[in-house]
Write a protein that holds these residues in place. Structure first.
Motif, PDB file in Angstrom:
ATOM      1  N   ALA A 101      -3.842  -6.069   5.985  1.00  0.00           N
ATOM      2  CA  ALA A 101      -3.323  -5.026   6.875  1.00  0.00           C
ATOM      3  C   ALA A 101      -2.294  -4.117   6.204  1.00  0.00           C
ATOM      4  O   ALA A 101      -1.183  -3.943   6.713  1.00  0.00           O
ATOM      5  CB  ALA A 101      -2.730  -5.678   8.128  1.00  0.00           C
ATOM      6  N   ARG A 102      -2.676  -3.517   5.066  1.00  0.00           N
ATOM      7  CA  ARG A 102      -1.828  -2.489   4.441  1.00  0.00           C
ATOM      8  C   ARG A 102      -2.721  -1.408   3.830  1.00  0.00           C
ATOM      9  O   ARG A 102      -2.530  -0.973   2.695  1.00  0.00           O
ATOM     10  CB  ARG A 102      -0.920  -3.100   3.363  1.00  0.00           C
ATOM     11  N   LYS A 103      -3.678  -0.936   4.592  1.00  0.00           N
ATOM     12  CA  LYS A 103      -4.728  -0.076   4.059  1.00  0.00           C
ATOM     13  C   LYS A 103      -4.196   1.263   3.549  1.00  0.00           C
ATOM     14  O   LYS A 103      -4.851   1.918   2.745  1.00  0.00           O
ATOM     15  CB  LYS A 103      -5.795   0.172   5.123  1.00  0.00           C
ATOM     16  N   TRP A 104      -3.016   1.678   4.013  1.00  0.00           N
ATOM     17  CA  TRP A 104      -2.468   2.973   3.579  1.00  0.00           C
ATOM     18  C   TRP A 104      -1.856   2.906   2.184  1.00  0.00           C
ATOM     19  O   TRP A 104      -1.397   3.915   1.659  1.00  0.00           O
ATOM     20  CB  TRP A 104      -1.418   3.456   4.583  1.00  0.00           C
ATOM     21  N   GLU A 105      -1.830   1.722   1.570  1.00  0.00           N
ATOM     22  CA  GLU A 105      -1.270   1.546   0.236  1.00  0.00           C
ATOM     23  C   GLU A 105      -2.387   1.233  -0.762  1.00  0.00           C
ATOM     24  O   GLU A 105      -2.642   0.079  -1.085  1.00  0.00           O
ATOM     25  CB  GLU A 105      -0.255   0.404   0.222  1.00  0.00           C
ATOM     26  N   PRO A 106      -3.090   2.223  -1.254  1.00  0.00           N
ATOM     27  CA  PRO A 106      -4.225   1.961  -2.156  1.00  0.00           C
ATOM     28  C   PRO A 106      -3.821   1.203  -3.414  1.00  0.00           C
ATOM     29  O   PRO A 106      -4.615   0.410  -3.936  1.00  0.00           O
ATOM     30  CB  PRO A 106      -4.752   3.363  -2.484  1.00  0.00           C
ATOM     31  N   GLN A 107      -2.605   1.437  -3.908  1.00  0.00           N
ATOM     32  CA  GLN A 107      -2.173   0.728  -5.108  1.00  0.00           C
ATOM     33  C   GLN A 107      -1.990  -0.761  -4.848  1.00  0.00           C
ATOM     34  O   GLN A 107      -2.119  -1.587  -5.752  1.00  0.00           O
ATOM     35  CB  GLN A 107      -0.866   1.342  -5.635  1.00  0.00           C
ATOM     36  N   SER A 108      -1.681  -1.117  -3.604  1.00  0.00           N
ATOM     37  CA  SER A 108      -1.553  -2.534  -3.234  1.00  0.00           C
ATOM     38  C   SER A 108      -2.906  -3.134  -2.872  1.00  0.00           C
ATOM     39  O   SER A 108      -3.222  -4.263  -3.251  1.00  0.00           O
ATOM     40  CB  SER A 108      -0.592  -2.679  -2.047  1.00  0.00           C
ATOM     41  N   MET A 109      -3.716  -2.368  -2.165  1.00  0.00           N
ATOM     42  CA  MET A 109      -4.996  -2.878  -1.684  1.00  0.00           C
ATOM     43  C   MET A 109      -5.991  -3.147  -2.806  1.00  0.00           C
ATOM     44  O   MET A 109      -6.936  -3.915  -2.628  1.00  0.00           O
ATOM     45  CB  MET A 109      -5.591  -1.892  -0.678  1.00  0.00           C
ATOM     46  N   GLN A 110      -5.795  -2.515  -3.961  1.00  0.00           N
ATOM     47  CA  GLN A 110      -6.745  -2.742  -5.058  1.00  0.00           C
ATOM     48  C   GLN A 110      -6.737  -4.187  -5.540  1.00  0.00           C
ATOM     49  O   GLN A 110      -7.683  -4.634  -6.194  1.00  0.00           O
ATOM     50  CB  GLN A 110      -6.417  -1.806  -6.220  1.00  0.00           C
ATOM     51  N   TYR A 111      -5.693  -4.939  -5.218  1.00  0.00           N
ATOM     52  CA  TYR A 111      -5.627  -6.339  -5.630  1.00  0.00           C
ATOM     53  C   TYR A 111      -6.196  -7.293  -4.569  1.00  0.00           C
ATOM     54  O   TYR A 111      -6.203  -8.506  -4.764  1.00  0.00           O
ATOM     55  CB  TYR A 111      -4.170  -6.715  -5.931  1.00  0.00           C
ATOM     56  N   ILE A 112      -6.637  -6.747  -3.448  1.00  0.00           N
ATOM     57  CA  ILE A 112      -7.253  -7.558  -2.400  1.00  0.00           C
ATOM     58  C   ILE A 112      -8.764  -7.590  -2.629  1.00  0.00           C
ATOM     59  O   ILE A 112      -9.394  -6.553  -2.853  1.00  0.00           O
ATOM     60  CB  ILE A 112      -6.958  -6.964  -0.999  1.00  0.00           C
TER      61      ILE A 112
END
Length: 469
Positions: free
Chosen positions: A138-149
């Motif tokens: 649930a942090r879809k607005w952070e692409p730099q963070s979501m790339q590790y999911i």
């Protein structure tokens, strides 16, 4: 008084929404064109710049089939039919909602195979072949963070010969989510997973199977008491599991409404943060549901959250002594050193007031009784909007009173590091504009505070009088 937020949490402002017209047995496709939004002061993401965006919404519906919920109990069938978005009788369906600003979610109904080894979900007997990719965090607005999911692939298939056989059949629904991302940070533990998981699963009354990707065994062990309240089954590790699991309903991704909060109008049964706190109290056997005036001479208990290093209180001993002189029973605690979550939850619940400098430790407010008070100390640096968003805005929905103490230049350790005419004091927002690394380094990682005792005493005295009255 003013109140506080956090930089990594940006609201994506939706300027348009989909107009939907669905006919049973026909496929509908919707495109929602969404504009980028930017919050006040253009705050940045937790690692790099946030690019607030909303992808296109898609929905796929296929023809009615006899599979549906044939293996579920009548009570669970009723739950699915009443509470699951897009569920129509026993229809075979794959529906995805990419329109929400915080999280993407998909639902599958029918004859479903969960192929853990390939992180793929396959819906059999569809009328067409479709595919969606989703990262269930649930942090879809952070692409730099979501790339590790980890990505999950959701497919429908019209070819019965390409459907693998089941190793394990399940008679309950499944919910799939990630335990990666920023988990391990107390604030993110609740904001990113625990509260969204409650919203998504609580109406199943424990009759639901959790499946976790980016499997974090330490995190799951820490929050096992809460997880066991929401599901009576052992969590499946999707990263190592080799089985082909069969379900008739699967939800991928968690419904997330806001920071440390719930929008009751978007929950299956109008759950609120008060309800979530009740579950937490029951889980950890916390005695106090609310702060009440006591005539026994009991001193109000004030919890001081003390940090080590960044954003620590340089004159903490003097502050504690002053609070005791006012009449408080002071409980000094360093949350990072508290390994026993159940025990620390009881300590927090025993207190009437909680004080701390902006940081993850303030999320312990979930353990406070109603009518208690949180005082957030806001560091120097144009951080008020951010601090207020994280803890000031969620507090009332938890039944908690919120106050804040915004430090002045003279109370910041930065006064010894920079001249008074430096941008750090003259124009803090210009530091924000240099990017997250600069903001973090100057205002959060390297700043400590030394409270003005007379000024802070006025605030503590005000709260003390309110408790007496």
């Amino acid at each position: 008084m003013k109140a506080c937020i956090w930089f990594s949490r940006m609201k994506a402002e939706k300027l348009g929404h989909a107009a939907a017209l669905a006919c049973l047995l026909m496929t509908a496709a919707f495109i929602v064109v969404l504009n980028r939004g930017s919050p006040p002061l253009a705050f940045l993401s937790l690692h790099l710049s946030i690019h607030a965006y909303l992808p296109y919404q898609t929905a796929q519906e296929s023809r009615e089939s006899g599979n549906g919920t044939q293996n579920l109990s009548p009570r669970l069938q009723e739950n699915l039919q009443e509470h699951k978005p897009g569920y129509i009788g026993q229809q075979i369906m794959l529906t995805c909602d990419f329109s929400e600003p915080r999280s993407d979610t998909c639902s599958m109904t029918g004859d479903i195979r969960v192929l853990s080894s390939s992180h793929t979900l396959l819906l059999a007997n569809s009328t067409e072949n479709t595919s969606h990719i989703i990262r269930p965090y649930a942090r879809k607005w952070e692409p730099q963070s979501m790339q590790y999911i980890k990505e999950l692939t959701l497919k429908t298939s019209t070819d019965p010969h390409r459907i693998p056989s089941c190793n394990l059949n399940h008679s309950v629904p499944a919910i799939i989510f990630s335990t990666g991302g920023f988990l391990g940070n107390f604030f993110h533990d609740f904001t990113d997973v625990l509260i969204p998981l409650y919203v998504t699963s609580h109406h199943f009354n424990g009759e639901v199977q959790f499946i976790a990707t980016d499997f974090n065994a330490e995190w799951i062990s820490k929050y096992k008491p809460i997880l066991q309240r929401l599901s009576r089954f052992e969590i499946i590790n999707m990263d190592t599991d080799k089985n082909t699991h069969c379900f008739t309903f699967v939800r991928v991704g968690l419904m997330s409404h806001k920071v440390l909060g719930i929008d009751p109008s978007k929950t299956p049964e109008n759950y609120s943060m008060i309800d979530f706190k009740k579950l937490v109290r029951a889980t950890f056997q916390l005695k106090r549901g609310s702060v009440i005036q006591e005539k026994s001479g009991r001193k109000p208990r004030l919890l001081m959250l003390l940090r080590i290093g960044s954003r620590s209180i340089l004159n903490e001993k003097q502050v504690i002594k002053m609070a005791r002189r006012i009449g408080y029973k002071v409980v000094a605690a360093r949350p990072n050193n508290m390994k026993d979550l159940r025990q620390f939850a009881k300590v927090v619940n025993s207190c009437d007031v909680m004080v701390g400098v902006h940081g993850a430790g303030l999320a312990n407010m979930v353990f406070l009784p109603e009518n208690s008070t949180v005082i957030q100390i806001i560091p120097w640096g144009g951080l008020t909007w951010a601090c207020r968003h994280d803890f000031g805005e969620p507090a009332p929905n938890m039944g908690i009173k919120y106050l804040e103490y915004e430090i002045k230049e003279e109370e910041s350790s930065l006064i010894k590091q920079y001249p008074r005419d430096h941008a750090v004091f003259r124009d803090p927002i210009s530091i924000h504009k240099q990017g997250w690394n600069s903001l973090w380094s100057v205002f959060l990682d390297k700043q400590k505070v030394k409270l003005d005792l007379p000024r802070f005493r006025g605030l503590l005295s005000e709260v003390y009088r309110s408790l007496q009255d």
